[in-house]
Design an enzyme around this catalytic site. Structure first.
Site, PDB file in Angstrom:
ATOM      1  N   GLU A  74      15.561   5.917 -18.620  1.00 46.98           N
ATOM      2  CA  GLU A  74      16.368   7.089 -18.943  1.00 46.98           C
ATOM      3  C   GLU A  74      16.456   7.344 -20.442  1.00 46.98           C
ATOM      4  O   GLU A  74      17.285   8.127 -20.891  1.00 46.98           O
ATOM      5  CB  GLU A  74      17.757   6.942 -18.323  1.00 46.98           C
ATOM      6  CG  GLU A  74      17.670   6.861 -16.800  1.00 46.98           C
ATOM      7  CD  GLU A  74      19.016   6.733 -16.118  1.00 46.98           C
ATOM      8  OE1 GLU A  74      20.048   6.656 -16.831  1.00 46.98           O
ATOM      9  OE2 GLU A  74      19.045   6.722 -14.877  1.00 46.98           O
TER      10      GLU A  74
ATOM     11  N   ASP B  20      27.930   2.179 -16.592  1.00 48.72           N
ATOM     12  CA  ASP B  20      27.495   2.169 -15.192  1.00 48.72           C
ATOM     13  C   ASP B  20      27.076   0.738 -14.898  1.00 48.72           C
ATOM     14  O   ASP B  20      26.006   0.293 -15.318  1.00 48.72           O
ATOM     15  CB  ASP B  20      26.331   3.132 -14.950  1.00 48.72           C
ATOM     16  CG  ASP B  20      25.785   3.039 -13.521  1.00 48.72           C
ATOM     17  OD1 ASP B  20      26.401   2.340 -12.680  1.00 48.72           O
ATOM     18  OD2 ASP B  20      24.748   3.663 -13.239  1.00 48.72           O
TER      19      ASP B  20
ATOM     20  N   LYS C 237      24.871  13.413  -7.086  1.00 45.57           N
ATOM     21  CA  LYS C 237      23.410  13.411  -7.174  1.00 45.57           C
ATOM     22  C   LYS C 237      22.853  14.207  -5.997  1.00 45.57           C
ATOM     23  O   LYS C 237      23.079  13.840  -4.835  1.00 45.57           O
ATOM     24  CB  LYS C 237      22.873  11.979  -7.137  1.00 45.57           C
ATOM     25  CG  LYS C 237      23.227  11.142  -8.354  1.00 45.57           C
ATOM     26  CD  LYS C 237      22.765   9.701  -8.176  1.00 45.57           C
ATOM     27  CE  LYS C 237      22.981   8.879  -9.435  1.00 45.57           C
ATOM     28  NZ  LYS C 237      22.640   7.444  -9.223  1.00 45.57           N
TER      29      LYS C 237
ATOM     30  N   ARG D  85      18.704  11.436 -11.829  1.00 45.40           N
ATOM     31  CA  ARG D  85      18.247  10.154 -11.299  1.00 45.40           C
ATOM     32  C   ARG D  85      17.320   9.525 -12.332  1.00 45.40           C
ATOM     33  O   ARG D  85      16.840  10.197 -13.246  1.00 45.40           O
ATOM     34  CB  ARG D  85      17.492  10.319  -9.971  1.00 45.40           C
ATOM     35  CG  ARG D  85      18.276  10.905  -8.819  1.00 45.40           C
ATOM     36  CD  ARG D  85      19.582  10.206  -8.515  1.00 45.40           C
ATOM     37  NE  ARG D  85      19.502   8.799  -8.142  1.00 45.40           N
ATOM     38  CZ  ARG D  85      19.637   8.328  -6.898  1.00 45.40           C
ATOM     39  NH1 ARG D  85      19.808   9.173  -5.882  1.00 45.40           N
ATOM     40  NH2 ARG D  85      19.634   7.026  -6.656  1.00 45.40           N
ATOM     41  N   SER D  86      17.037   8.248 -12.161  1.00 46.88           N
ATOM     42  CA  SER D  86      16.146   7.591 -13.126  1.00 46.88           C
ATOM     43  C   SER D  86      14.727   8.139 -13.032  1.00 46.88           C
ATOM     44  O   SER D  86      13.985   8.154 -14.016  1.00 46.88           O
ATOM     45  CB  SER D  86      16.154   6.079 -12.928  1.00 46.88           C
ATOM     46  OG  SER D  86      15.830   5.748 -11.603  1.00 46.88           O
TER      47      SER D  86
ATOM     48  N   LYS E 188      25.791  13.550 -16.649  1.00 42.63           N
ATOM     49  CA  LYS E 188      25.116  12.298 -17.007  1.00 42.63           C
ATOM     50  C   LYS E 188      23.624  12.543 -16.848  1.00 42.63           C
ATOM     51  O   LYS E 188      23.127  12.685 -15.732  1.00 42.63           O
ATOM     52  CB  LYS E 188      25.605  11.195 -16.078  1.00 42.63           C
ATOM     53  CG  LYS E 188      24.957   9.856 -16.270  1.00 42.63           C
ATOM     54  CD  LYS E 188      25.499   8.885 -15.225  1.00 42.63           C
ATOM     55  CE  LYS E 188      24.646   7.638 -15.199  1.00 42.63           C
ATOM     56  NZ  LYS E 188      25.077   6.713 -14.136  1.00 42.63           N
TER      57      LYS E 188
END
Length: 431
Positions: free
Chosen positions: A209, A246, A341, A370-371, A392
């Site tokens: 990320e 997180d 998400k 998402r990653s 985020k």
């Protein structure tokens, strides 16, 4: 009516080099909406199913030709001729066609790509920005809010190849007067952190990320180097910038123990609650995501009782953007925030339902990437269209992350001061 004339999908690559689904929804007017489904690395066990081919001769078994076939066949047949403006009817038709609780029939990646592409086509047909169309779908009225970013500048866990157990160490530029200035602050701290790490002889390579991924002695040391970077950039930690974690605790929870292998320590639920509380006492941590394992509801209860009145406790793997599970959390006073998400639940309508349920209950909703991402920027419009107040979407490098920030800059400029940047007030327990 914005009649759907055609739908087709393509297997494309995400930011980790894995296949994902891109869908196009074409209207009778010639308007086209395009969207891509993201993919996660640390995933909750109750997430909607991402359909993969399992053919090890292609992409190590991670191909998505079955999902593409579902879009080009059954989904196309079901939706051609329908109204793209009726998002809920489109999503309901796909859910009925799928016929499973977890979207195993068509694949959440197939359904989601079409759901988002249809929304984009509808917005273009209406002649409005996507965030405005989402606001209409959501029933949002009044002033828009720009989101406060959670910037993941230091990575561990499943997002990096290092010995740091907590998955994400994030900064939130709460003292900024606007999103534009918040982004500038974050970028300056990111560059300062690179210098801090380099001066210590530590790695400045980045994780999935975009955050740095050095080997550090402990999670507390990760927070210490971030504090040093914030100060080096000329900002005051706890005033201009706050911290968020997180933990992704499900990744290191086993047999009732939270195993911090990087530190050589292991805790039961009560001990890990105390561990997190001690970090919050030492640093201005105002948000903790997945502080406990997704199945450890008793641990979550203890964490909420200990920190819930002063720290935002975000359920990601716990709630998986699912209203049924979120309702249990609300009823049992577990956590006080939900991470949103798209692909955990698999359609725009269900995503909006989860945000609505959270906000109605006094929970916050943090819109998340998402990653495994693409250049798709829909989450930026979702954050503004629902006035969620927080987003985020990674660090300050990698174009798959920066694309979302740049989209938010465009939105803020379009709104010309009509959207407030809420700062600390957006975060549960801080307003």
């Amino acid at each position: 009516m914005a009649e759907i004339k055609d739908i087709h999908a393509l297997e494309v690559l995400d930011s980790r080099g894995n296949p994902t689904v891109q869908a196009d929804v074409v209207l009778a007017s010639g308007v086209r909406g395009t969207a891509c489904a993201p993919s996660g690395a640390s995933t909750g066990s109750r997430e909607a199913l991402e359909l993969r081919d399992g053919d090890t001769s292609r992409y190590l078994g991670k191909g998505v030709l079955k999902a593409v076939e579902a879009v080009n066949g059954r989904i196309r047949d079901a939706l051609v001729g329908k109204d793209a403006l009726d998002q809920r009817a489109l999503d309901a038709a796909m859910l009925e066609l799928d016929g499973t609780d977890n979207k195993a029939g068509l694949g959440a990646n197939a359904i989601l790509a079409v759901s988002l592409a249809a929304a984009k086509a509808a917005a273009i047909e209406k002649g409005v920005p996507l965030y405005a169309h989402i606001a209409d779908l959501y029933g949002q009225s009044g002033q828009f809010r720009m989101p406060v970013p959670m910037m993941n500048i230091l990575n561990g866990g499943e997002h990096a190849d290092n010995n740091v157990d907590i998955q994400e160490f994030m900064i939130q530029p709460v003292g900024a007067p606007s999103f534009r200035e918040a982004l500038r602050m974050g970028a300056e701290i990111f560059h300062a952190l690179k210098k801090v790490l380099a001066a210590r002889g530590l790695s400045t390579s980045v994780g999935d990320e975009g955050g740095f991924a050095p080997n550090l002695a402990s999670n507390a040391e990760a927070l210490a180097v971030i504090q040093q970077a914030v100060e080096k950039a000329g900002y005051v930690l706890g005033k201009d910038v706050t911290l968020a974690l997180d933990c992704a605790s499900s990744e290191f929870y086993q047999d009732g123990q939270y195993n911090l292998s990087g530190e050589g320590k292991s805790y039961d639920a009560a001990g890990f609650v105390d561990y997190l509380a001690a970090l919050c006492d030492q640093y201005p941590i105002v948000s903790i995501e997945d502080g406990m394992d997704e199945s450890d509801w008793a641990g979550w209860k203890a964490l909420t009782e200990k920190l819930g009145d002063k720290v935002q406790l975000v359920g990601d793997d716990l709630f998986v953007t699912n209203t049924r599970i979120l309702k249990r959390g609300i009823d049992e006073h577990i956590g006080n925030s939900i991470l949103i998400k798209f692909n955990q639940i698999g359609s725009l309508s269900e995503t909006l339902d989860a945000i609505k349920m959270a906000q109605d209950a006094g929970f916050t909703a943090v819109i998340s990437h998402r990653s495994g991402e693409t250049e798709d920027t829909t989450i930026a419009d979702l954050a503004v269209g629902t006035s969620a107040g927080q987003i985020k979407t990674g660090s300050l490098c990698r174009s798959d992350r920066v694309a979302k920030y740049n989209r938010l800059l465009v939105i803020e400029q379009e709104l010309e001061g009509q959207a407030v940047y809420p700062g600390l007030a957006a975060i549960k327990g801080q307003g």
